[in-house]
Design an enzyme around this catalytic site. Sequence first.
Site, mmCIF file in Angstrom:
data_model
loop_
_atom_site.group_PDB
_atom_site.id
_atom_site.type_symbol
_atom_site.label_atom_id
_atom_site.label_comp_id
_atom_site.label_asym_id
_atom_site.label_seq_id
_atom_site.Cartn_x
_atom_site.Cartn_y
_atom_site.Cartn_z
ATOM 1 N N LYS A 22 0.848 -1.208 0.000
ATOM 2 C CA LYS A 22 0.000 0.000 0.000
ATOM 3 C C LYS A 22 0.877 1.250 0.000
ATOM 4 C CE LYS A 22 -1.824 1.560 3.999
ATOM 5 N NZ LYS A 22 -1.493 2.965 4.288
ATOM 6 N N ARG A 121 0.035 14.920 12.865
ATOM 7 C CA ARG A 121 0.573 14.617 11.536
ATOM 8 C C ARG A 121 0.567 15.806 10.587
ATOM 9 N NH1 ARG A 121 -1.730 9.023 9.703
ATOM 10 N NH2 ARG A 121 0.251 8.930 8.578
ATOM 11 N N PRO A 122 1.226 16.917 10.970
ATOM 12 C CA PRO A 122 1.342 18.071 10.071
ATOM 13 C C PRO A 122 2.230 17.762 8.868
ATOM 14 C CG PRO A 122 2.725 18.353 11.984
ATOM 15 C CD PRO A 122 1.947 17.102 12.213
ATOM 16 N N ASP A 124 4.670 20.183 7.829
ATOM 17 C CA ASP A 124 5.622 21.307 7.800
ATOM 18 C C ASP A 124 6.915 20.955 7.076
ATOM 19 O OD1 ASP A 124 5.643 19.717 10.353
ATOM 20 O OD2 ASP A 124 7.581 20.693 10.536
ATOM 21 N N GLN A 125 7.364 19.715 7.203
ATOM 22 C CA GLN A 125 8.624 19.338 6.533
ATOM 23 C C GLN A 125 8.448 19.317 5.016
ATOM 24 O OE1 GLN A 125 11.659 18.542 8.331
ATOM 25 N NE2 GLN A 125 10.366 19.687 9.758
ATOM 26 N N ARG A 398 -8.669 -0.470 4.630
ATOM 27 C CA ARG A 398 -7.768 0.546 4.065
ATOM 28 C C ARG A 398 -6.425 -0.076 3.696
ATOM 29 N NH1 ARG A 398 -7.347 6.052 7.203
ATOM 30 N NH2 ARG A 398 -6.058 6.281 5.362
HETATM 31 C C1 EPZ Z 1 3.981 7.110 6.546
HETATM 32 O O1 EPZ Z 1 3.153 8.132 7.067
HETATM 33 C C2 EPZ Z 1 3.091 5.896 6.366
HETATM 34 N N1 EPZ Z 1 2.018 6.214 5.419
HETATM 35 C C3 EPZ Z 1 2.505 5.493 7.720
HETATM 36 O O2 EPZ Z 1 1.754 4.301 7.514
HETATM 37 C C4 EPZ Z 1 3.652 5.181 8.672
HETATM 38 O O3 EPZ Z 1 3.117 4.877 9.945
HETATM 39 C C5 EPZ Z 1 4.577 6.398 8.775
HETATM 40 O O4 EPZ Z 1 5.037 6.764 7.460
HETATM 41 C C6 EPZ Z 1 5.798 6.130 9.642
HETATM 42 O O5 EPZ Z 1 6.506 5.026 9.124
HETATM 43 C C7 EPZ Z 1 2.306 6.177 4.095
HETATM 44 O O6 EPZ Z 1 3.428 5.883 3.685
HETATM 45 C C8 EPZ Z 1 1.183 6.487 3.165
HETATM 46 P P1 EPZ Z 1 5.846 10.529 8.710
HETATM 47 P P2 EPZ Z 1 3.709 9.636 7.135
HETATM 48 O O7 EPZ Z 1 5.755 11.742 7.857
HETATM 49 O O8 EPZ Z 1 4.603 9.903 5.992
HETATM 50 C C9 EPZ Z 1 5.413 13.848 12.020
HETATM 51 C C10 EPZ Z 1 -0.048 2.887 7.703
HETATM 52 O O9 EPZ Z 1 -0.408 2.281 8.700
HETATM 53 N N2 EPZ Z 1 5.544 14.795 10.903
HETATM 54 O O10 EPZ Z 1 7.078 9.688 8.615
HETATM 55 O O11 EPZ Z 1 2.549 10.510 7.362
HETATM 56 C C11 EPZ Z 1 4.113 13.101 12.013
HETATM 57 O O12 EPZ Z 1 3.137 13.843 12.710
HETATM 58 C C12 EPZ Z 1 0.356 4.339 7.789
HETATM 59 O O13 EPZ Z 1 0.081 2.386 6.543
HETATM 60 C C13 EPZ Z 1 5.717 16.146 11.182
HETATM 61 O O14 EPZ Z 1 5.721 16.572 12.339
HETATM 62 O O15 EPZ Z 1 4.598 9.581 8.452
HETATM 63 C C14 EPZ Z 1 4.445 11.789 12.713
HETATM 64 O O16 EPZ Z 1 4.362 12.004 14.113
HETATM 65 C C15 EPZ Z 1 -0.007 4.907 9.131
HETATM 66 N N3 EPZ Z 1 5.871 17.012 10.151
HETATM 67 C C16 EPZ Z 1 5.906 11.547 12.346
HETATM 68 O O17 EPZ Z 1 6.405 12.808 11.898
HETATM 69 C C17 EPZ Z 1 5.875 16.601 8.839
HETATM 70 O O18 EPZ Z 1 6.054 17.449 7.944
HETATM 71 C C18 EPZ Z 1 6.123 10.513 11.277
HETATM 72 O O19 EPZ Z 1 5.498 11.006 10.168
HETATM 73 C C19 EPZ Z 1 5.695 15.233 8.583
HETATM 74 C C20 EPZ Z 1 5.536 14.352 9.615
#
Ligand code: EPZ
Length: 421
Positions: A22, A121-122, A124-125, A398
Amino acid sequence: MDNIRVEGGVPLSGRVRISGAKNAALPILTAALLADGAHTFRNVPDLRDVHTMLRMLRRLGIDAEYERGVATVQARPVLEPVAPYDLVKQMRASVLVLGPLVARYGRASVSLPGGCAIGARPIDQHLRGLEAMGAAVRLEHGYVHVDVPSGRLRGADIYLDFPTVTGTENLLAAAALAEGRTTIGNAAREPEIEELAHVLNKMGASVDGAGTDTIVVEGREQLAPVDHAIIADRIEAGTYMVAAAATRGDVLLEGVQLEHLDAVVAKLREAGVTVEREGDGVRVAHQGRLRPVDATTAPHPGFPTDMQAQLMVLMCRADGQSQIRETVFENRFMHVPELNRMGANIAVDGRTATVRGVPRLGGAQVMATDLRASASLVIAGLVAEGVTEVLRVYHIDRGYERIEEKLAGLGAHIERVSGHA
Ligand code: EPZ
């Protein structure tokens, strides 16, 4: 809403085929926005999130069809690069259209994803990286509006505050069409990042270093459509490994790429579970007692947060106490109260859950919340005495393709019942 009803106590046995990933399919589908023409994506899993992303592409004016695991996308210029709230609110990963649209059209508006069950999950990055490449970002009325005054993104040296997965993917796609060289430092290293880079390079991009913490991209003027078969889903595979071990079963997983699961396999073996290659599959078996193991989630190659709930269920059956720390998301223990209602003994203190093994779990009606928590409740039902009914299984749909069929194929007494709620 459908529910899943499962009667526990059956050790799983037999063979199960792992579906396409996925979290590789979603960014790869958005890569089609980078190049007009006919794209073919194979081994695409039949999941709610995949269909949501296909709807997003259609909303952008792209033809996107899905038939028996193959997505055919006829890409053409997007007149209105807008990802609307009604679709983004269904799936946070919709934000993945942002990088490709800004790179291709110099502008895009994407509804802010808002929080979700597992945290704020913002993005900002994602936005800071695009600003480094010359984009201007404006937040207004719940949308993020991005445009590029110069008309085209230019390569930049970006260093992420932490290795965000979709943030890395958005910036990788944007850099593929930017002018000049982009380096992404502290990049996410997940296998799905390598898979996206592989697809972009097949489209004519120049991406080096994907899978390491530093990715270098030489921007191209134009890319070409692609035909690609997507890698197996490592989290689905890990979920079935845990289900096999938790039910004291013996299961052969087909199509899994074991090298994507080093941290998970290490923890299962530490607990005493047999995990070994057999033919072109992987055999997972466990008969004896389970040793308690401690785990801390971390970005790849650490122990994946998407396997945290599943490991927790396994540890409910271990001989002793386990500490499981969740460092990636701020609120990813919602399965704990439901598991405790089934007789588990789990105490949460901030980001640490202390799991004390119990001799048995008892079936109950439980509520699914996030995707992986829901899968862990199904595993708990497979293990528990009596009947468990998991409500709101749309969460599971999902990310897990035909979960009740695959588990029934392994001998589980499980069925989908149309919900009353
Ligand atoms: C990806 O989400 C996956 N989704 C998630 O899988 C997975 O849990 C996650 O990576 C961590 O491995 C997809 O790939 C579609 P992150 P993502 O950006 O990219 C914070 C599942 O079960 N953050 O690595 O959204 C954020 O809030 C899903 O398939 C910021 O603060 O995760 C989180 O606490 C759930 N600012 C942490 O970082 C940003 O700009 C990790 O987020 C981006 C993220």
